[in-house]
Design a protein around this motif. Sequence first.
Motif, PDB file in Angstrom:
ATOM      1  N   GLY A  39       0.804  -1.221   0.000  1.00 50.19           N
ATOM      2  CA  GLY A  39       0.000   0.000   0.000  1.00 50.19           C
ATOM      3  C   GLY A  39       0.836   1.269   0.000  1.00 50.19           C
ATOM      4  O   GLY A  39       2.001   1.277   0.401  1.00 50.19           O
ATOM      5  N   VAL A  40       0.214   2.348  -0.476  1.00 51.28           N
ATOM      6  CA  VAL A  40       0.853   3.660  -0.530  1.00 51.28           C
ATOM      7  C   VAL A  40       0.113   4.595   0.416  1.00 51.28           C
ATOM      8  O   VAL A  40      -1.110   4.736   0.312  1.00 51.28           O
ATOM      9  N   TRP A  41       0.839   5.219   1.321  1.00 49.99           N
ATOM     10  CA  TRP A  41       0.249   6.130   2.308  1.00 49.99           C
ATOM     11  C   TRP A  41       0.682   7.566   2.050  1.00 49.99           C
ATOM     12  O   TRP A  41       1.810   7.823   1.620  1.00 49.99           O
ATOM     13  N   VAL A  42      -0.226   8.484   2.357  1.00 50.22           N
ATOM     14  CA  VAL A  42       0.075   9.919   2.316  1.00 50.22           C
ATOM     15  C   VAL A  42      -0.250  10.518   3.679  1.00 50.22           C
ATOM     16  O   VAL A  42      -1.379  10.382   4.163  1.00 50.22           O
ATOM     17  N   PHE A  43       0.741  11.159   4.295  1.00 48.71           N
ATOM     18  CA  PHE A  43       0.485  11.893   5.536  1.00 48.71           C
ATOM     19  C   PHE A  43      -0.221  13.186   5.168  1.00 48.71           C
ATOM     20  O   PHE A  43       0.293  14.002   4.402  1.00 48.71           O
ATOM     21  N   ILE A  44      -1.443  13.361   5.687  1.00 49.32           N
ATOM     22  CA  ILE A  44      -2.259  14.535   5.367  1.00 49.32           C
ATOM     23  C   ILE A  44      -1.976  15.619   6.403  1.00 49.32           C
ATOM     24  O   ILE A  44      -2.377  15.512   7.563  1.00 49.32           O
ATOM     25  N   GLU A  45      -1.287  16.651   5.963  1.00 51.24           N
ATOM     26  CA  GLU A  45      -0.884  17.735   6.858  1.00 51.24           C
ATOM     27  C   GLU A  45      -1.999  18.770   6.970  1.00 51.24           C
ATOM     28  O   GLU A  45      -2.518  19.247   5.953  1.00 51.24           O
ATOM     29  N   HIS A  46      -2.352  19.114   8.191  1.00 49.02           N
ATOM     30  CA  HIS A  46      -3.392  20.133   8.401  1.00 49.02           C
ATOM     31  C   HIS A  46      -2.996  21.014   9.576  1.00 49.02           C
ATOM     32  O   HIS A  46      -2.266  20.596  10.476  1.00 49.02           O
ATOM     33  N   ASP A  47      -3.493  22.238   9.552  1.00 49.53           N
ATOM     34  CA  ASP A  47      -3.191  23.182  10.625  1.00 49.53           C
ATOM     35  C   ASP A  47      -4.261  24.269  10.639  1.00 49.53           C
ATOM     36  O   ASP A  47      -4.663  24.758   9.589  1.00 49.53           O
ATOM     37  N   ARG A  48      -4.761  24.588  11.818  1.00 44.43           N
ATOM     38  CA  ARG A  48      -5.782  25.629  11.985  1.00 44.43           C
ATOM     39  C   ARG A  48      -6.991  25.383  11.096  1.00 44.43           C
ATOM     40  O   ARG A  48      -7.555  26.292  10.491  1.00 44.43           O
ATOM     41  N   GLY A  49      -7.392  24.113  10.986  1.00 44.88           N
ATOM     42  CA  GLY A  49      -8.608  23.771  10.253  1.00 44.88           C
ATOM     43  C   GLY A  49      -8.449  23.674   8.750  1.00 44.88           C
ATOM     44  O   GLY A  49      -9.437  23.489   8.035  1.00 44.88           O
ATOM     45  N   LEU A 123       1.396   3.529  13.655  1.00 48.44           N
ATOM     46  CA  LEU A 123       0.499   3.173  12.553  1.00 48.44           C
ATOM     47  C   LEU A 123       1.235   2.359  11.491  1.00 48.44           C
ATOM     48  O   LEU A 123       0.715   1.364  10.981  1.00 48.44           O
ATOM     49  N   VAL A 124       2.446   2.784  11.160  1.00 48.40           N
ATOM     50  CA  VAL A 124       3.240   2.070  10.154  1.00 48.40           C
ATOM     51  C   VAL A 124       3.565   0.660  10.630  1.00 48.40           C
ATOM     52  O   VAL A 124       3.420  -0.310   9.871  1.00 48.40           O
ATOM     53  N   ASN A 125       4.002   0.524  11.856  1.00 52.86           N
ATOM     54  CA  ASN A 125       4.350  -0.805  12.376  1.00 52.86           C
ATOM     55  C   ASN A 125       3.146  -1.731  12.449  1.00 52.86           C
ATOM     56  O   ASN A 125       3.263  -2.946  12.256  1.00 52.86           O
ATOM     57  N   PRO A 129       2.628  -0.207   5.528  1.00 54.19           N
ATOM     58  CA  PRO A 129       2.607   0.287   4.146  1.00 54.19           C
ATOM     59  C   PRO A 129       3.987   0.131   3.513  1.00 54.19           C
ATOM     60  O   PRO A 129       5.005   0.153   4.200  1.00 54.19           O
ATOM     61  N   GLU A 130       4.032  -0.013   2.185  1.00 55.96           N
ATOM     62  CA  GLU A 130       5.337  -0.122   1.526  1.00 55.96           C
ATOM     63  C   GLU A 130       5.893   1.239   1.122  1.00 55.96           C
ATOM     64  O   GLU A 130       7.112   1.382   0.927  1.00 55.96           O
ATOM     65  N   ILE A 131       5.027   2.235   0.999  1.00 55.99           N
ATOM     66  CA  ILE A 131       5.465   3.585   0.637  1.00 55.99           C
ATOM     67  C   ILE A 131       4.756   4.593   1.537  1.00 55.99           C
ATOM     68  O   ILE A 131       3.544   4.489   1.758  1.00 55.99           O
ATOM     69  N   LEU A 132       5.501   5.571   2.039  1.00 54.52           N
ATOM     70  CA  LEU A 132       4.943   6.636   2.869  1.00 54.52           C
ATOM     71  C   LEU A 132       5.438   7.970   2.329  1.00 54.52           C
ATOM     72  O   LEU A 132       6.646   8.212   2.270  1.00 54.52           O
ATOM     73  N   LEU A 133       4.511   8.850   1.944  1.00 56.69           N
ATOM     74  CA  LEU A 133       4.841  10.145   1.343  1.00 56.69           C
ATOM     75  C   LEU A 133       4.399  11.290   2.248  1.00 56.69           C
ATOM     76  O   LEU A 133       3.321  11.250   2.829  1.00 56.69           O
ATOM     77  N   THR A 186      15.099   2.725  -2.131  1.00 57.54           N
ATOM     78  CA  THR A 186      15.303   2.011  -0.871  1.00 57.54           C
ATOM     79  C   THR A 186      14.914   0.561  -1.119  1.00 57.54           C
ATOM     80  O   THR A 186      13.726   0.226  -1.128  1.00 57.54           O
ATOM     81  N   LEU A 187      15.904  -0.292  -1.347  1.00 61.18           N
ATOM     82  CA  LEU A 187      15.627  -1.653  -1.813  1.00 61.18           C
ATOM     83  C   LEU A 187      15.381  -2.652  -0.691  1.00 61.18           C
ATOM     84  O   LEU A 187      14.549  -3.553  -0.834  1.00 61.18           O
ATOM     85  N   ALA A 188      16.086  -2.506   0.417  1.00 56.61           N
ATOM     86  CA  ALA A 188      16.063  -3.562   1.437  1.00 56.61           C
ATOM     87  C   ALA A 188      15.327  -3.166   2.710  1.00 56.61           C
ATOM     88  O   ALA A 188      15.403  -3.878   3.706  1.00 56.61           O
ATOM     89  N   TYR A 189      14.600  -2.030   2.676  1.00 55.70           N
ATOM     90  CA  TYR A 189      13.904  -1.568   3.873  1.00 55.70           C
ATOM     91  C   TYR A 189      12.486  -1.124   3.505  1.00 55.70           C
ATOM     92  O   TYR A 189      12.210  -0.740   2.380  1.00 55.70           O
ATOM     93  N   ARG A 190      11.606  -1.171   4.469  1.00 57.95           N
ATOM     94  CA  ARG A 190      10.237  -0.702   4.304  1.00 57.95           C
ATOM     95  C   ARG A 190       9.801   0.012   5.586  1.00 57.95           C
ATOM     96  O   ARG A 190      10.236  -0.377   6.677  1.00 57.95           O
ATOM     97  N   PRO A 191       8.962   1.027   5.460  1.00 58.74           N
ATOM     98  CA  PRO A 191       8.436   1.568   4.204  1.00 58.74           C
ATOM     99  C   PRO A 191       9.480   2.407   3.471  1.00 58.74           C
ATOM    100  O   PRO A 191      10.465   2.844   4.058  1.00 58.74           O
ATOM    101  N   GLN A 192       9.239   2.622   2.179  1.00 54.86           N
ATOM    102  CA  GLN A 192      10.054   3.545   1.406  1.00 54.86           C
ATOM    103  C   GLN A 192       9.459   4.935   1.602  1.00 54.86           C
ATOM    104  O   GLN A 192       8.274   5.134   1.360  1.00 54.86           O
ATOM    105  N   MET A 193      10.272   5.882   2.045  1.00 51.78           N
ATOM    106  CA  MET A 193       9.750   7.204   2.394  1.00 51.78           C
ATOM    107  C   MET A 193      10.314   8.287   1.483  1.00 51.78           C
ATOM    108  O   MET A 193      11.473   8.226   1.066  1.00 51.78           O
TER     109      MET A 193
END
Length: 374
Positions: A39-49, A123-125, A129-133, A186-193
């Motif tokens: 899976g591919v994850w995106v950290f959704i950044e928010h501030d002050r609504g 959450l990752v552990n 996910p295999e990718i985190l952006l 990043t070949l030998a580690y996960r997630p790829q960030m």
Amino acid sequence: MADNDKPAMAAAAAAGAAKTAGRSGRSTELPEHLKAYKGVWVFIEHDRGQVHSVSWELMGEARKLADKLGVDVSGVLLGGPQDKLEDFAKEAYVYGADHCYLMRDAVLQGYRNEPFTKGLTDLVNQHQPEILLLGATTMGRDLAGSVATTLGTGLTADCTELNIDGRALAATRPTFGGSLLCTIMTLAYRPQMATMRPRTAAMPRRDESRTGDIITMNLGMVETDIVTKLLEFIPDATRNTVNLAYADIIVTAGKGLKNADNCKLVWDLARVLGAEVGATRAVTQAGWLEAERQVGQTGKTVRPKLYIAAGVSGAIQHRVGMESSDIIVAINTDPNAPIFDFAHHGIVGNAMQVLPALTHAFRTHLDKRIRKVA
């Protein structure tokens, strides 16, 4: 050593060499227990609504990556009791997410590195996910580094392009001061960030019909566990109001303008067009314009509808910050200047003569339109 042992030893050595890379001797093969990461994850950044738009830009990129891998896209939302995380999740679905992971806790009200790092790594552990952006913003850069360090994985920062090579994330970024582009995997580690700058990727199309599910998880952290304390938010009323990243029109000054006084010609054209004024690194280093106006690898990344480059050579350091503009107009006395290789329209001429002519032409044209409407 017996002769009949030599073939076996050679085969073993060859097998070992295939698993290592370079002088470090580190394995480039993904361990079996990490092959379950999907899976591919995106950290959704928010501030002050408000959600930072780079999160939705990344969601569009994540959708492309996930489709190539045949996996789902998930958004990750961390926040406090006052944050509208469920509403942000609905927006994430519209921009391409299939699921959202949500963590709500009082200690997550307002960004602090410690609780956000613990929340995201937990959450990752748990869900692997295999990718985190993340966005290459002040918050994203701070959080990505600490999360990657905690997880013991690789992180490629300030990417300009993301792709898939086999099953690996191929993250491209400028290096050596922006003079080269390199692709890192990043070949030998996960997630790829990876982190990506705002406005590097296009905003994806909205699909109002899309929906998804929410997976919640508790943080399990108390205030006394956190060293830093958020006492008060004080907005900076005197902060620079330059907003290059989201300008529709930008007129940029290059070193070809010869001196600071000639930057007035750029300002004159910008005022007529209702544009922002940009600058190359050489111009800001010379003190002709403030550093906040720098476009390029060590400045801002922009995607305006119209980008006018006056006296700009078009070196790779500048190109990576503006080449995604819808229309690029270049003005330079040198017909072999690199900027003409990727500009949509080129004017070979002296910018000190061309800029006043453009300003007059645009002013006349716009005045006619105004009179016609009136």
